[in-house]
Design a protein around this motif. Structure first.
Motif, PDB file in Angstrom:
ATOM      1  N   ASP A   1      36.302  38.547  46.635  1.00  8.08           N
ATOM      2  CA  ASP A   1      37.290  39.593  46.401  1.00  8.08           C
ATOM      3  C   ASP A   1      37.120  40.750  47.379  1.00  8.08           C
ATOM      4  O   ASP A   1      38.090  41.328  47.849  1.00  8.08           O
ATOM      5  CB  ASP A   1      37.157  40.092  44.962  1.00  8.08           C
TER       6      ASP A   1
ATOM      7  N   ASP B   1      34.437  48.194  39.137  1.00  2.37           N
ATOM      8  CA  ASP B   1      33.738  46.939  39.420  1.00  2.37           C
ATOM      9  C   ASP B   1      32.391  46.905  38.715  1.00  2.37           C
ATOM     10  O   ASP B   1      31.989  45.886  38.141  1.00  2.37           O
ATOM     11  CB  ASP B   1      33.513  46.778  40.926  1.00  2.37           C
TER      12      ASP B   1
ATOM     13  N   ILE C   1      31.980  32.799  37.040  1.00  2.00           N
ATOM     14  CA  ILE C   1      33.317  33.365  36.853  1.00  2.00           C
ATOM     15  C   ILE C   1      34.267  32.321  36.284  1.00  2.00           C
ATOM     16  O   ILE C   1      35.186  32.645  35.524  1.00  2.00           O
ATOM     17  CB  ILE C   1      33.864  33.941  38.176  1.00  2.00           C
TER      18      ILE C   1
ATOM     19  N   LYS D   1      33.004  39.854  36.922  1.00  2.00           N
ATOM     20  CA  LYS D   1      32.706  39.816  38.353  1.00  2.00           C
ATOM     21  C   LYS D   1      31.232  39.533  38.580  1.00  2.00           C
ATOM     22  O   LYS D   1      30.397  39.715  37.677  1.00  2.00           O
ATOM     23  CB  LYS D   1      33.090  41.148  39.022  1.00  2.00           C
TER      24      LYS D   1
ATOM     25  N   SER E   1      35.133  37.194  42.204  1.00  2.00           N
ATOM     26  CA  SER E   1      35.974  37.359  41.012  1.00  2.00           C
ATOM     27  C   SER E   1      37.030  36.268  40.958  1.00  2.00           C
ATOM     28  O   SER E   1      37.194  35.489  41.898  1.00  2.00           O
ATOM     29  CB  SER E   1      36.660  38.734  41.047  1.00  2.00           C
TER      30      SER E   1
END
Length: 390
Positions: free
Chosen positions: A6, A67, A125, A132, A163
């Protein structure tokens, strides 16, 4: 559901050695370094930087407060760990303010460790969508002054936020991994410097790539034409090309495929030329370099990645560029980081190389103001390292 990278960022110390200067000092023709192995500069860490601080510095710009609340897994891949027991990931977890109900571990398998961490994060994930994982590759390649491996030293870190619905690279499920118990490169616990059988290590790398590529073709029915670029683990910038060229010939690649893959290979090695070998992070530094330096990449193109860790484990896996990926790169910051570094003279480099942190429990305070990085080692006392976040 797609899962992958990501956010992506790298860090290198603010000091470097020009390899023309090093060649001259060692009585070597500079072209042996700059052309023979394809290296131009070698990043070198001051005492204020280690694998933990470099990894935290790589991750800091890409881990937001939001995050940090969603990260369940912090993985540090390194073969330059500072403790036989305590994982450096626990320190990084604290420095980044990651929520406390998270796993923090360190993985070692030579230069392959971060890849193991990345694929572990992908699996996590898969079963925990919406969460995350942070995967960090951080290493210091060190062989000693005036040794055969000196020119392939380096230091740096790469951080990857993993992610679902990633913004940069969506990892595919099919991969091929191959393991063999060999001694091409290793470092016993009693040695500060690595041991390497250079010729054998090069041969093993080439053999491992050929082996996993052939098996990948068999399993997927894909061919070189399907790929826009191949990224390699890069102990030095010429190594991946040594493995790629025979495969291009053996597979009967057309001239256009050869030109495409070799052109993109050259884009993928530019950061390595300027930093040197960063072990576990080298493959991902190559990926950063490709994304930063090849403006013609397009959404949904397929990228192949070859990870190799001496001892040995090799893996070939793939990812597709996510639509809009170029809007989420750290390209300007990466170029600024490289351009703003300070060159060391050879006497300065040799003096810094000989500096050591105390190993007897005594205290040492370090000058963090001389290091422009956001996170530095501040002091050592009672066998513990304390880090300062500016």
């Amino acid at each position: 559901m797609t899962i992958g990278i990501d956010k992506l960022n790298f860090f290198a110390p603010h000091l470097y050695v020009d390899l023309v200067d090093l060649a001259t000092a060692r009585g070597v023709e500079p072209a042996k370094y700059t052309i023979g192995i394809g290296q131009e500069k070698m990043a070198f860490p001051p005492l204020t930087q280690d694998t933990i601080s470099m990894g935290a510095n790589a991750a800091l710009p890409i881990v937001s407060k939001e995050d940090a609340e969603l990260i369940d897994l912090v993985i540090l891949g390194t073969e330059s760990g500072i403790d036989y027991s305590k994982a450096g990931a626990t320190v990084i977890h604290q420095l980044l303010g990651v929520q406390p109900f998270a796993r923090a571990i360190e993985i070692k398998q030579a230069c392959y460790g971060a890849t193991a961490g990345l694929l572990m994060a992908k699996d996590y994930i898969q079963s925990h969508p919406g969460r995350k994982a942070l995967v960090i590759a951080s290493d210091i390649a060190r062989y000693g002054l005036a040794t055969g491996g000196e020119v392939t030293q380096g230091a740096g870190a790469v951080a990857m936020l993993v992610s679902d619905n990633p913004k940069i690279l969506a990892l595919e499920d099919e991969s091929v991994v191959y393991t063999d118990n060999i001694f091409d490169f290793w470092r016993p616990v009693y040695s500060d410097n690595a041991l390497v059988d250079g010729k054998f290590s090069n041969e093993a790398y080439i053999t491992f790539f050929s082996t996993v590529w052939e098996e990948y073709k068999r399993r997927t029915n894909r061919c070189l034409e399907d790929f826009e670029a191949l990224c390699f683990h890069l102990p030095y910038s010429k190594m991946g090309k040594k493995a790629l060229l025979p495969v291009l010939e053996n597979d009967g690649a057309t001239d256009s495929v050869k030109e495409k893959l070799l052109t993109n290979y050259e884009h993928s090695i530019l950061h390595t030329k300027a930093i040197g070998n960063i072990y576990t992070g080298s493959l991902y530094l190559g990926l950063c370099s490709l994304l930063d330096n090849q403006p013609n990449l397009k959404d949904n193109q397929l990228i192949g990645l070859f990870s190799y860790g001496s001892g040995a484990v090799g893996e070939f896996f793939t990812g597709r560029l996510v639509p809009g990926f170029s809007d989420h790169l750290q390209t300007e910051a990466h170029h600024n980081l490289l351009n703003e570094r300070q060159a060391l003279t050879i006497p300065e480099y040799e003096a810094v190389f000989k500096e050591k942190l105390p190993q007897d429990g005594s205290e040492m305070k370090l000058d963090t103001q001389a290091d422009p990085a956001s996170i530095c080692i501040e002091k050592i006392t009672d066998h513990q390292r304390y880090y300062y976040k500016k």
